[in-house]
Write a protein that holds these residues in place. Structure first.
Motif, PDB file in Angstrom:
ATOM      1  N   LYS A  24      19.012 -16.971   5.336  1.00 31.46           N
ATOM      2  CA  LYS A  24      17.907 -17.672   4.687  1.00 31.46           C
ATOM      3  C   LYS A  24      16.613 -17.486   5.477  1.00 31.46           C
ATOM      4  N   ALA A  25      16.701 -17.494   6.803  1.00 28.92           N
ATOM      5  CA  ALA A  25      15.500 -17.268   7.618  1.00 28.92           C
ATOM      6  C   ALA A  25      14.962 -15.859   7.412  1.00 28.92           C
ATOM      7  N   ILE A  26      15.858 -14.872   7.365  1.00 26.68           N
ATOM      8  CA  ILE A  26      15.415 -13.496   7.127  1.00 26.68           C
ATOM      9  C   ILE A  26      14.780 -13.376   5.751  1.00 26.68           C
ATOM     10  N   GLY A  27      15.356 -14.048   4.766  1.00 28.71           N
ATOM     11  CA  GLY A  27      14.796 -14.002   3.414  1.00 28.71           C
ATOM     12  C   GLY A  27      13.392 -14.570   3.329  1.00 28.71           C
ATOM     13  N   ALA A  28      13.056 -15.506   4.228  1.00 28.36           N
ATOM     14  CA  ALA A  28      11.731 -16.119   4.225  1.00 28.36           C
ATOM     15  C   ALA A  28      10.731 -15.385   5.102  1.00 28.36           C
ATOM     16  N   ALA A  29      11.208 -14.458   5.915  1.00 28.91           N
ATOM     17  CA  ALA A  29      10.346 -13.807   6.907  1.00 28.91           C
ATOM     18  C   ALA A  29       9.606 -12.602   6.339  1.00 28.91           C
ATOM     19  N   THR A  30       8.466 -12.310   6.955  1.00 30.03           N
ATOM     20  CA  THR A  30       7.765 -11.045   6.742  1.00 30.03           C
ATOM     21  C   THR A  30       8.191 -10.108   7.862  1.00 30.03           C
ATOM     22  N   VAL A  31       8.678  -8.920   7.496  1.00 27.25           N
ATOM     23  CA  VAL A  31       9.219  -7.981   8.476  1.00 27.25           C
ATOM     24  C   VAL A  31       8.309  -6.757   8.562  1.00 27.25           C
ATOM     25  N   THR A  32       7.843  -6.477   9.779  1.00 28.58           N
ATOM     26  CA  THR A  32       6.965  -5.334  10.029  1.00 28.58           C
ATOM     27  C   THR A  32       7.645  -4.364  10.981  1.00 28.58           C
ATOM     28  N   MET A  74       0.838  -1.195   0.000  1.00 29.16           N
ATOM     29  CA  MET A  74       0.000   0.000   0.000  1.00 29.16           C
ATOM     30  C   MET A  74       0.871   1.241   0.000  1.00 29.16           C
ATOM     31  N   ALA A  75       0.519   2.202  -0.831  1.00 28.69           N
ATOM     32  CA  ALA A  75       1.267   3.447  -0.909  1.00 28.69           C
ATOM     33  C   ALA A  75       1.152   4.219   0.397  1.00 28.69           C
ATOM     34  N   ALA A  76       2.122   5.079   0.628  1.00 28.84           N
ATOM     35  CA  ALA A  76       2.102   5.906   1.834  1.00 28.84           C
ATOM     36  C   ALA A  76       1.114   7.059   1.652  1.00 28.84           C
ATOM     37  N   PRO A  77       0.259   7.316   2.632  1.00 32.57           N
ATOM     38  CA  PRO A  77      -0.624   8.485   2.537  1.00 32.57           C
ATOM     39  C   PRO A  77       0.190   9.768   2.593  1.00 32.57           C
ATOM     40  N   ALA A  78      -0.376  10.837   2.073  1.00 30.12           N
ATOM     41  CA  ALA A  78       0.328  12.123   2.039  1.00 30.12           C
ATOM     42  C   ALA A  78       0.697  12.611   3.431  1.00 30.12           C
ATOM     43  N   SER A  79      -0.057  12.185   4.440  1.00 29.06           N
ATOM     44  CA  SER A  79       0.214  12.625   5.814  1.00 29.06           C
ATOM     45  C   SER A  79       1.493  12.023   6.383  1.00 29.06           C
ATOM     46  N   LYS A  80       1.992  10.955   5.769  1.00 32.89           N
ATOM     47  CA  LYS A  80       3.201  10.306   6.264  1.00 32.89           C
ATOM     48  C   LYS A  80       4.428  10.902   5.571  1.00 32.89           C
ATOM     49  N   THR A  81       5.307  11.485   6.380  1.00 32.87           N
ATOM     50  CA  THR A  81       6.523  12.138   5.907  1.00 32.87           C
ATOM     51  C   THR A  81       7.635  11.820   6.901  1.00 32.87           C
ATOM     52  N   VAL A  82       8.826  12.374   6.666  1.00 31.89           N
ATOM     53  CA  VAL A  82       9.898  12.156   7.638  1.00 31.89           C
ATOM     54  C   VAL A  82       9.582  12.824   8.973  1.00 31.89           C
ATOM     55  N   GLY A  83       8.606  13.723   8.998  1.00 33.89           N
ATOM     56  CA  GLY A  83       8.169  14.327  10.250  1.00 33.89           C
ATOM     57  C   GLY A  83       7.134  13.509  10.984  1.00 33.89           C
ATOM     58  N   ASP A  84       6.595  12.462  10.339  1.00 31.79           N
ATOM     59  CA  ASP A  84       5.591  11.596  10.957  1.00 31.79           C
ATOM     60  C   ASP A  84       5.624  10.223  10.291  1.00 31.79           C
ATOM     61  N   LEU A  85       6.491   9.364  10.800  1.00 25.39           N
ATOM     62  CA  LEU A  85       6.579   7.985  10.319  1.00 25.39           C
ATOM     63  C   LEU A  85       5.807   7.027  11.221  1.00 25.39           C
ATOM     64  N   ASN A  86       5.025   7.581  12.132  1.00 19.24           N
ATOM     65  CA  ASN A  86       4.281   6.731  13.072  1.00 19.24           C
ATOM     66  C   ASN A  86       3.391   5.743  12.339  1.00 19.24           C
ATOM     67  N   GLY A  87       3.337   4.528  12.878  1.00 19.30           N
ATOM     68  CA  GLY A  87       2.453   3.522  12.309  1.00 19.30           C
ATOM     69  C   GLY A  87       3.178   2.217  12.015  1.00 19.30           C
ATOM     70  N   LYS A  88       2.542   1.390  11.188  1.00 19.07           N
ATOM     71  CA  LYS A  88       3.074   0.072  10.844  1.00 19.07           C
ATOM     72  C   LYS A  88       3.439   0.039   9.364  1.00 19.07           C
ATOM     73  N   TRP A  89       4.619  -0.491   9.088  1.00 18.20           N
ATOM     74  CA  TRP A  89       5.151  -0.573   7.729  1.00 18.20           C
ATOM     75  C   TRP A  89       5.678  -1.990   7.506  1.00 18.20           C
ATOM     76  N   VAL A  90       5.303  -2.589   6.389  1.00 23.75           N
ATOM     77  CA  VAL A  90       5.748  -3.948   6.056  1.00 23.75           C
ATOM     78  C   VAL A  90       6.691  -3.883   4.866  1.00 23.75           C
ATOM     79  N   LEU A  91       7.820  -4.573   4.980  1.00 24.31           N
ATOM     80  CA  LEU A  91       8.779  -4.619   3.877  1.00 24.31           C
ATOM     81  C   LEU A  91       8.146  -5.293   2.665  1.00 24.31           C
ATOM     82  N   ASN A  92       8.164  -4.594   1.531  1.00 19.02           N
ATOM     83  CA  ASN A  92       7.642  -5.134   0.282  1.00 19.02           C
ATOM     84  C   ASN A  92       8.803  -5.794  -0.461  1.00 19.02           C
ATOM     85  N   LYS A  93       8.870  -7.119  -0.397  1.00 22.09           N
ATOM     86  CA  LYS A  93       9.999  -7.834  -0.982  1.00 22.09           C
ATOM     87  C   LYS A  93      10.017  -7.741  -2.505  1.00 22.09           C
ATOM     88  N   ALA A  94       8.838  -7.656  -3.107  1.00 25.54           N
ATOM     89  CA  ALA A  94       8.775  -7.600  -4.567  1.00 25.54           C
ATOM     90  C   ALA A  94       9.378  -6.307  -5.109  1.00 25.54           C
TER      91      ALA A  94
END
Length: 213
Positions: A41-49, A1-21
């Protein structure tokens, strides 16, 4: 999901998931940092939030200042049996030491920067000291009015990390901000890991999945 306009370096609060693709492989950098094949290999298989909390607060030691500084606390939660890590950063550009199971004993410093200042730092001190090889860290950043949300209108956060372990010897430069990736505005990290004359450049791209409850 794209970042909303409200999210900037001044407000990174929230949850972000690494998009491996959309991200580059972490394996070459982890190899240079001395991380074992099994862990890689374990890190490569994991979902990171990332669970991000950004706020003003008292600076951590060794600073003795009574003035509040911008702070970012990040809990990295992973699946596939991978233990998470913690990133706690004070954006006053003062070195602080930290140890964790993955990256060992390190010292790091963080600050806000504008794109022009970042380019000058990358071409100057960072390249001279051997922390970067080229201008990769300074490429692709969005610079419009909506991005200028640092305390003095900056658009980026720069983190510089030095490994202190006897067998380590690597450095890392991470630049955080927002880029257009796949036609959408996304929270992105341009990262350079260096050890001796070896350099690994890679990009990490995140999906925004909402605020923490």
């Amino acid at each position: 999901m794209a970042a909303p306009a409200s999210k900037t370096v001044g407000d990174l609060n929230g949850k972000w998931v690494l998009n491996k693709a959309l991200s580059d492989s972490l394996d070459p950098a982890l190899t240079l940092q001395g991380v074992s094949w099994f862990v890689r290999k374990a890190i490569g298989a994991a979902t990171v939030t990332l669970h991000v909390k950004q706020y003003l607060g008292p600076p951590a030691p060794p600073s003795t200042s009574a003035d509040p500084v911008p702070r970012i606390d990040i809990e990295q939660v992973a699946t596939a049996g991978v233990k998470g890590t913690t990133e706690n950063r004070c954006l006053d550009y003062e070195f602080r030491e930290h140890s964790d199971w993955l990256f060992g004993h390190v010292k790091g410093r963080s600050r806000f920067l504008g794109v022009a200042e970042l380019k000058a730092w990358v071409a100057g001190e960072a390249k001279t000291e051997g922390w970067v090889e080229d201008e990769f860290a300074a490429l692709d950043w969005l610079e419009g009015d909506g991005e200028q949300k640092g305390p003095a209108g900056e658009t980026l956060i720069v983190n510089h990390v030095v490994n202190l372990d006897a067998a380590g010897g690597w450095t890392a430069v991470q630049v955080w901000g927002f880029q257009s990736v796949g036609g959408e505005r996304r929270y992105t990290r341009n990262i350079v890991v260096a050890k001796g004359e070896q350099f690994v450049n890679f990009k990490m791209v995140y999906d925004y999945i909402g605020d923490d409850a």
